[in-house]
Structures are given as C-alpha cells and as structure tokens.
Design an enzyme around this catalytic site. Structure first.
Site, short mmCIF file in Angstrom:
data_model
loop_
_atom_site.label_atom_id
_atom_site.label_comp_id
_atom_site.label_asym_id
_atom_site.label_seq_id
_atom_site.Cartn_x
_atom_site.Cartn_y
_atom_site.Cartn_z
CD GLU A 167 9.28 -4.82 0.07
OE1 GLU A 167 8.36 -4.04 -0.35
OE2 GLU A 167 9.25 -6.06 -0.30
CB SER A 211 2.20 -1.81 6.44
OG SER A 211 1.97 -3.07 6.68
P1 13P Z 1 2.54 -4.16 1.89
O1 13P Z 1 2.43 -3.03 1.49
O2 13P Z 1 1.03 -5.00 1.18
O3 13P Z 1 2.76 -4.40 3.13
O4 13P Z 1 3.31 -5.14 1.09
C1 13P Z 1 4.54 -4.70 0.88
C2 13P Z 1 5.43 -5.56 -0.09
O5 13P Z 1 5.76 -6.62 0.17
C3 13P Z 1 5.75 -4.75 -1.42
O6 13P Z 1 6.66 -5.60 -2.24
#
Ligand code: 13P
Length: 262
Positions: A167, A211
């Site tokens: 991430e 995202s």
């Molecule tokens: P978003 O999909 O809202 O960007 O968040 C990603 C996330 O941190 C999942 O653990």
C-alpha cells in the site's frame, strides 16, 4: 502458479450497527454464486461479534484491523489474537500505514503482531508501503524490503502463511492509484524477497491497496504478481466492492485458463 485472488475490505474507523447490516446484506445479495475469488472484510473491533453473525454461512471471511503483540494482561485498549479468534476472525491487518504513522508502530512491533496472529491461527495481512517523500527519494524498494524483512525474520518457516499488502502511502485515500506497472514492480520485489526466505513464496498472496476502485481494479489485478486488493473507501459501498470482486473473479478465471488449471 494460479494463486486464488483475495479482495479484502478495510472499513477503517467507519460503520455502525445499522450501516454494517445494510452493507453486508447488499454484499451477500450481490455476491455471484461460486465467486472465484476470496472475500474478506476487516471491521472495527466492537463490530466483530455483529459481523461474525452477519457473514455466517456466506463466503465472506471476517477480519480485524489490528492485534496486540501481547497475549493478555495490563494493556488497556488492546485486543489479543485469542480474542479475535473467539469471534472467528480469519484475517487481521498488521502494520497498516495509519497504525505506523499515527500510533508509532515500528517494524519490530509489526513483526511481533504477525507472530501473535499466526500463533492463534489467524492470517496476518502484513501491510508495507513507502511515503511520497520516500518514493521521490528513490527509496521505495529499500523501505518495503526493510518492512517485510522484519516480519520474515521473526516468523521463519511460517512466512508462507502470511498475506502481504503493498500500500503506497501516497495512494491511500487520495484517489491517486499506483499504475499497474508501478505496483507490479514492487510486487515483484516482494515476491523475490519471499522466495529467498521460503520455497513456498509462490503461494503467498500479495495484495495491492491504495485508491483501488471499480474502474481501476481490473488492470491492477491483471498483473502477474497482484493477487488481490486491500480496499478502503470503495469497500464501504456495496456496488463498488462487488464490482471489484467481479473484476478479481474474472482475473482469476483468466489466470486459470492461462495456466491450464480450469
Ligand atoms: P483507500 O482504498 O481508501 O485508498 O484505502 C486503502 C487502504 O488503506 C486499505 O487498507
């Protein structure tokens, strides 16, 4: 290897008894029969009992968002792996960047949490990822390798039992997704690092998070080392989450055809 795809929703600090019920009933109604991919939701700790009941008898697995590195005792506010186990948690996120950033979790803390989860029979979803400043400084590979190395070091032969989630911090909640090529590049680095640690590296799912949404999921999931998604915002909207699951199921089918596992 045709790894099963996993789509995990991270609800973060969202939800209510009423909203959880509405979301899960829409998910249960909309999940295709015999979806080819695995599905999980990582929910706030107070809702574990409620969601355990709401997903019972469905293909949706229960997950938590954090676990203590201690077994029990004087650790006010913490939740142990055994407690998560009591409520049927199959997965727990460890080392999410929001925990690292706002709660000062170190690589060693994350490694200890993964160890406690594994010992309780819960699959840790180990989150790694670089900040924008680190990416711009050319440190992406170094950062994610350092974060994963701590978990590998602490978990030895159990390492093939984890799930990894890449991430990039700059992509979380920003609408700015890593391109499929950027993500694949990092996933390949992580896969190679796992391969140096275990002969079973090929079976470790490496999820992408940041995202991910209904519009970009398919091309991310088409990458050879992207085995699913850890989805934040879009996991709170049933239709969006179902579309991501559909994209993963389609990618799963494609991978099966390519590798002749049909
Ligand atoms: P978003 O999909 O809202 O960007 O968040 C990603 C996330 O941190 C999942 O653990």
């Amino acid at each position: 290897m045709n790894r099963p795809k996993l789509i995990a929703g991270n609800w973060k600090m969202n939800g209510s008894l009423a909203a959880n019920e509405a979301l899960l009933s829409a998910l249960r109604a909309g999940l295709p029969q015999g979806a080819a991919c695995a599905v999980a939701v990582a929910v706030p700790a107070p809702y574990l009992a409620q969601v355990q009941t709401l997903v019972s008898g469905s293909p949706i697995a229960l997950g938590a968002q954090d676990v203590s590195q201690h077994d029990g005792g004087a650790y006010t506010g913490e939740v142990s792996a055994a407690m998560l186990r009591d409520f049927g948690a199959r997965y727990v996120l460890v080392g999410h960047s929001e925990r690292r950033q706002y709660h000062g979790e170190s690589d060693a803390d994350v490694a200890a949490k993964a160890q406690k989860a594994l010992a309780a029979g819960i699959t840790p979803i180990v989150c790694v990822g670089e900040t924008l400043a680190e990416r711009e400084a050319g440190e992406t590979e170094h950062v994610v390798r350092r974060q994963l190395a701590a978990v590998i070091h602490a978990n030895g032969h159990c390492i093939s039992e984890i799930v990894v989630a890449y991430e990039p911090v700059w992509a979380i909640g920003t609408g700015r997704t890593a391109t499929p090529e950027q993500a694949q590049q990092v996933h390949a680095v992580l896969r190679a690092q796992l391969a140096a640690a275990t002969t079973h590296a090929a079976r470790v799912p490496i999820l992408y998070g940041g995202s991910m949404n209904a519009a970009n999921a398919a091309e991310l999931l088409a990458q050879p080392d992207i085995d699913g998604g850890l989805v934040g915002g879009a996991s709170l909207k049933a239709q969006d989450f179902l579309q991501i699951i559909a994209a993963a199921s389609a990618a799963q089918g494609d991978a099966a055809t390519v590798s002749g596992v049909n």
